[in-house]
Design a protein around this motif. Sequence first.
Motif, PDB file in Angstrom:
ATOM      1  N   SER A  30       0.840  -1.203   0.000  1.00 57.42           N
ATOM      2  CA  SER A  30       0.000   0.000   0.000  1.00 57.42           C
ATOM      3  C   SER A  30       0.868   1.244   0.000  1.00 57.42           C
ATOM      4  N   GLU A  31       0.242   2.349  -0.342  1.00 56.36           N
ATOM      5  CA  GLU A  31       0.878   3.659  -0.223  1.00 56.36           C
ATOM      6  C   GLU A  31      -0.208   4.679   0.064  1.00 56.36           C
ATOM      7  N   GLU A  32       0.179   5.767   0.713  1.00 59.30           N
ATOM      8  CA  GLU A  32      -0.772   6.819   1.057  1.00 59.30           C
ATOM      9  C   GLU A  32      -0.628   7.957   0.052  1.00 59.30           C
ATOM     10  N   ILE A  33      -1.754   8.352  -0.527  1.00 56.18           N
ATOM     11  CA  ILE A  33      -1.736   9.417  -1.528  1.00 56.18           C
ATOM     12  C   ILE A  33      -2.826  10.440  -1.204  1.00 56.18           C
ATOM     13  N   ASP A  34      -2.726  11.614  -1.802  1.00 57.11           N
ATOM     14  CA  ASP A  34      -3.753  12.632  -1.635  1.00 57.11           C
ATOM     15  C   ASP A  34      -5.068  12.159  -2.244  1.00 57.11           C
ATOM     16  N   VAL A  35      -6.147  12.388  -1.527  1.00 55.90           N
ATOM     17  CA  VAL A  35      -7.465  12.008  -2.038  1.00 55.90           C
ATOM     18  C   VAL A  35      -7.737  12.676  -3.386  1.00 55.90           C
ATOM     19  N   ALA A  36      -7.289  13.908  -3.531  1.00 58.92           N
ATOM     20  CA  ALA A  36      -7.530  14.641  -4.781  1.00 58.92           C
ATOM     21  C   ALA A  36      -6.858  13.970  -5.977  1.00 58.92           C
ATOM     22  N   ASP A  37      -5.836  13.146  -5.708  1.00 57.83           N
ATOM     23  CA  ASP A  37      -5.114  12.472  -6.792  1.00 57.83           C
ATOM     24  C   ASP A  37      -5.459  10.983  -6.874  1.00 57.83           C
ATOM     25  N   ALA A  38      -6.535  10.576  -6.238  1.00 58.87           N
ATOM     26  CA  ALA A  38      -6.804   9.144  -6.067  1.00 58.87           C
ATOM     27  C   ALA A  38      -7.675   8.534  -7.153  1.00 58.87           C
ATOM     28  N   TYR A  39      -8.056   9.313  -8.158  1.00 56.64           N
ATOM     29  CA  TYR A  39      -8.925   8.739  -9.194  1.00 56.64           C
ATOM     30  C   TYR A  39      -8.259   7.529  -9.861  1.00 56.64           C
ATOM     31  N   GLY A  40      -9.017   6.452  -9.991  1.00 56.37           N
ATOM     32  CA  GLY A  40      -8.533   5.261 -10.662  1.00 56.37           C
ATOM     33  C   GLY A  40      -7.726   4.328  -9.785  1.00 56.37           C
ATOM     34  N   ARG A  41      -7.470   4.718  -8.530  1.00 57.79           N
ATOM     35  CA  ARG A  41      -6.705   3.851  -7.642  1.00 57.79           C
ATOM     36  C   ARG A  41      -7.629   2.888  -6.900  1.00 57.79           C
ATOM     37  N   ILE A  42      -7.024   1.881  -6.247  1.00 60.88           N
ATOM     38  CA  ILE A  42      -7.777   0.838  -5.580  1.00 60.88           C
ATOM     39  C   ILE A  42      -7.578   0.958  -4.073  1.00 60.88           C
ATOM     40  N   LEU A  43      -8.689   1.014  -3.345  1.00 62.49           N
ATOM     41  CA  LEU A  43      -8.647   1.210  -1.903  1.00 62.49           C
ATOM     42  C   LEU A  43      -8.036  -0.004  -1.213  1.00 62.49           C
ATOM     43  N   PHE A  44      -7.103   0.237  -0.288  1.00 63.34           N
ATOM     44  CA  PHE A  44      -6.369  -0.858   0.351  1.00 63.34           C
ATOM     45  C   PHE A  44      -7.095  -1.399   1.585  1.00 63.34           C
ATOM     46  N   ASP A  45      -7.867  -0.567   2.270  1.00 65.26           N
ATOM     47  CA  ASP A  45      -8.582  -0.996   3.481  1.00 65.26           C
ATOM     48  C   ASP A  45      -9.990  -0.415   3.488  1.00 65.26           C
ATOM     49  N   ASP A  46     -10.847  -1.026   4.323  1.00 67.18           N
ATOM     50  CA  ASP A  46     -12.178  -0.464   4.534  1.00 67.18           C
ATOM     51  C   ASP A  46     -12.043   0.944   5.115  1.00 67.18           C
ATOM     52  N   VAL A  47     -13.012   1.793   4.782  1.00 68.47           N
ATOM     53  CA  VAL A  47     -13.017   3.167   5.304  1.00 68.47           C
ATOM     54  C   VAL A  47     -14.335   3.410   6.035  1.00 68.47           C
ATOM     55  N   TYR A  48     -14.228   3.971   7.238  1.00 68.30           N
ATOM     56  CA  TYR A  48     -15.409   4.277   8.049  1.00 68.30           C
ATOM     57  C   TYR A  48     -15.568   5.793   8.177  1.00 68.30           C
ATOM     58  N   SER A  49     -16.812   6.211   8.292  1.00 65.29           N
ATOM     59  CA  SER A  49     -17.098   7.652   8.347  1.00 65.29           C
ATOM     60  C   SER A  49     -16.593   8.252   9.649  1.00 65.29           C
ATOM     61  N   ARG A  50     -16.081   9.469   9.529  1.00 63.95           N
ATOM     62  CA  ARG A  50     -15.574  10.198  10.688  1.00 63.95           C
ATOM     63  C   ARG A  50     -16.646  11.018  11.380  1.00 63.95           C
ATOM     64  N   MET A  51     -17.745  11.305  10.666  1.00 65.95           N
ATOM     65  CA  MET A  51     -18.772  12.190  11.220  1.00 65.95           C
ATOM     66  C   MET A  51     -20.086  11.953  10.491  1.00 65.95           C
ATOM     67  N   ASP A  52     -21.143  12.510  11.070  1.00 64.01           N
ATOM     68  CA  ASP A  52     -22.438  12.478  10.390  1.00 64.01           C
ATOM     69  C   ASP A  52     -22.382  13.371   9.153  1.00 64.01           C
ATOM     70  N   PHE A  53     -23.123  12.944   8.122  1.00 63.39           N
ATOM     71  CA  PHE A  53     -23.275  13.819   6.957  1.00 63.39           C
ATOM     72  C   PHE A  53     -24.722  13.752   6.476  1.00 63.39           C
ATOM     73  N   PRO A  54     -25.374  14.923   6.327  1.00 64.37           N
ATOM     74  CA  PRO A  54     -24.811  16.236   6.669  1.00 64.37           C
ATOM     75  C   PRO A  54     -24.552  16.338   8.172  1.00 64.37           C
ATOM     76  N   PRO A  55     -23.614  17.200   8.562  1.00 66.91           N
ATOM     77  CA  PRO A  55     -23.257  17.317   9.978  1.00 66.91           C
ATOM     78  C   PRO A  55     -24.259  18.158  10.784  1.00 66.91           C
ATOM     79  N   PHE A  56     -25.326  18.633  10.134  1.00 68.45           N
ATOM     80  CA  PHE A  56     -26.368  19.421  10.791  1.00 68.45           C
ATOM     81  C   PHE A  56     -27.637  19.275   9.960  1.00 68.45           C
ATOM     82  N   ASN A  57     -28.772  19.629  10.553  1.00 70.22           N
ATOM     83  CA  ASN A  57     -30.009  19.679   9.769  1.00 70.22           C
ATOM     84  C   ASN A  57     -29.863  20.778   8.725  1.00 70.22           C
ATOM     85  N   LYS A  58     -30.152  20.443   7.477  1.00 70.76           N
ATOM     86  CA  LYS A  58     -29.814  21.347   6.364  1.00 70.76           C
ATOM     87  C   LYS A  58     -31.038  21.625   5.500  1.00 70.76           C
ATOM     88  N   ALA A  59     -31.181  22.877   5.119  1.00 70.35           N
ATOM     89  CA  ALA A  59     -32.268  23.254   4.211  1.00 70.35           C
ATOM     90  C   ALA A  59     -32.004  22.724   2.807  1.00 70.35           C
TER      91      ALA A  59
END
Length: 407
Positions: A30-59
């Motif tokens: 594996s290697e760590e890269i910027d998310v902005a440059d990650a198009y076409g790459r393959i995720l090495f591990d499962d990813v879990y959310s860091r927060m609720d989304f949306p993070p507030f009640n939103k209009a």
Amino acid sequence: MGTEFLKIKECDEAIDIIQELFDENLKPESEEIDVADAYGRILFDDVYSRMDFPPFNKALKDGFAILSSDSFGASEESPNALDVIDFLEAGATTDKKVEKGKCIEISTGAAMPEGSDAVVMVEYAEKGEGTVNLLTTATPFQDVAKKGSDIEEGNLILEKGDFLNPGKIGVLLSQGFESIEVYKKPSVGILSSGNEITLQGEELEYGKIYDVNGGMIKNDAVSCGADARFLGVMRDDYDEVKEKITESLKEVDVLFCSGGTSAGLGDVLKHVLDELGEVHIHGISVQPGKPTIVGVIDGKIVIGLPGNPVSALMIFNAFVAEPLTKLAGIDRDFELKTHKGKITKRIHSQVGRMQYQLVKVDGENVQPIFKDSGAIFSLSTADGYVKIPKLVELVDEGEEVEVFLFN
């Protein structure tokens, strides 16, 4: 003098051996890269959310944030009037609270102010000087995206092996990820060999040909998720081949050498592999592509492909593409990449060897491409190949066949 193949393997056996060599010698990294440059790459591990989304009640609409109970009974004939106490754009906040008889004008995407539980769209309201007339009844949480309604904190959002397309990258960005761990691309090098080979841009002397396999195999490896580089041409000279392979393996983990795989004057690859490492396959019972060599040098894999472009491409796709793709972390079911149709012309096959016959697919019609393994144009017209078992001598016109599609 005839060609001597010392470790010739049947097709299925060769496939298993090559996969085992990849598994034993090359582990996914594996290697760590910027998310902005990650198009076409393959995720090495499962990813879990860091927060609720949306993070507030939103209009969800432009309009007025209200207490839904303040709209009950409202209609165009009998509107409900409310005081407008503030205006909220997306990203803005207010210390004012929505209470009975009051509301706040709000833009799409803005956080719902305290006390409000619904939005009445501007199309169903008449705004006056500091007031608004509601022309419709709103239900609780109408046109409101609740906090965590899309993603809840701690949930699995992406899985190991996911192909990072724009949508998946968007999910990562919404969670604040700056970098992400992906599969490192397998490091692949390609060498072309032969005294007759000339590189593009050089003068083509009589009796010489331009190199095809270097760029072709490089791009095939790229399509399998590899970081592939063409490393040049080597002549049919033992010392030069040995030096080129030794230097190349300092840079890459998988090395393809195109040409120089059959016995004969100047064909020295097998002898170099014998000296530097171990040969596991010397010949595959297949047509085209019998003179294929597979060896290991210091934990790195060296594959000698036939010099003829059709043979080289067939061997790469049939025997190497799958283990290389797996090493890159791509979960691709090769057996599903098939097409069934009826052969349009009779195919005669040599008994005793599996034959891979290039074909072009036209709907349900499968057209054989009858050209020798050095015919370049056939590669540009072929959609895939048909496997003809070693004991089958004839595939008759109209017979149903299974086509293994390229990439």
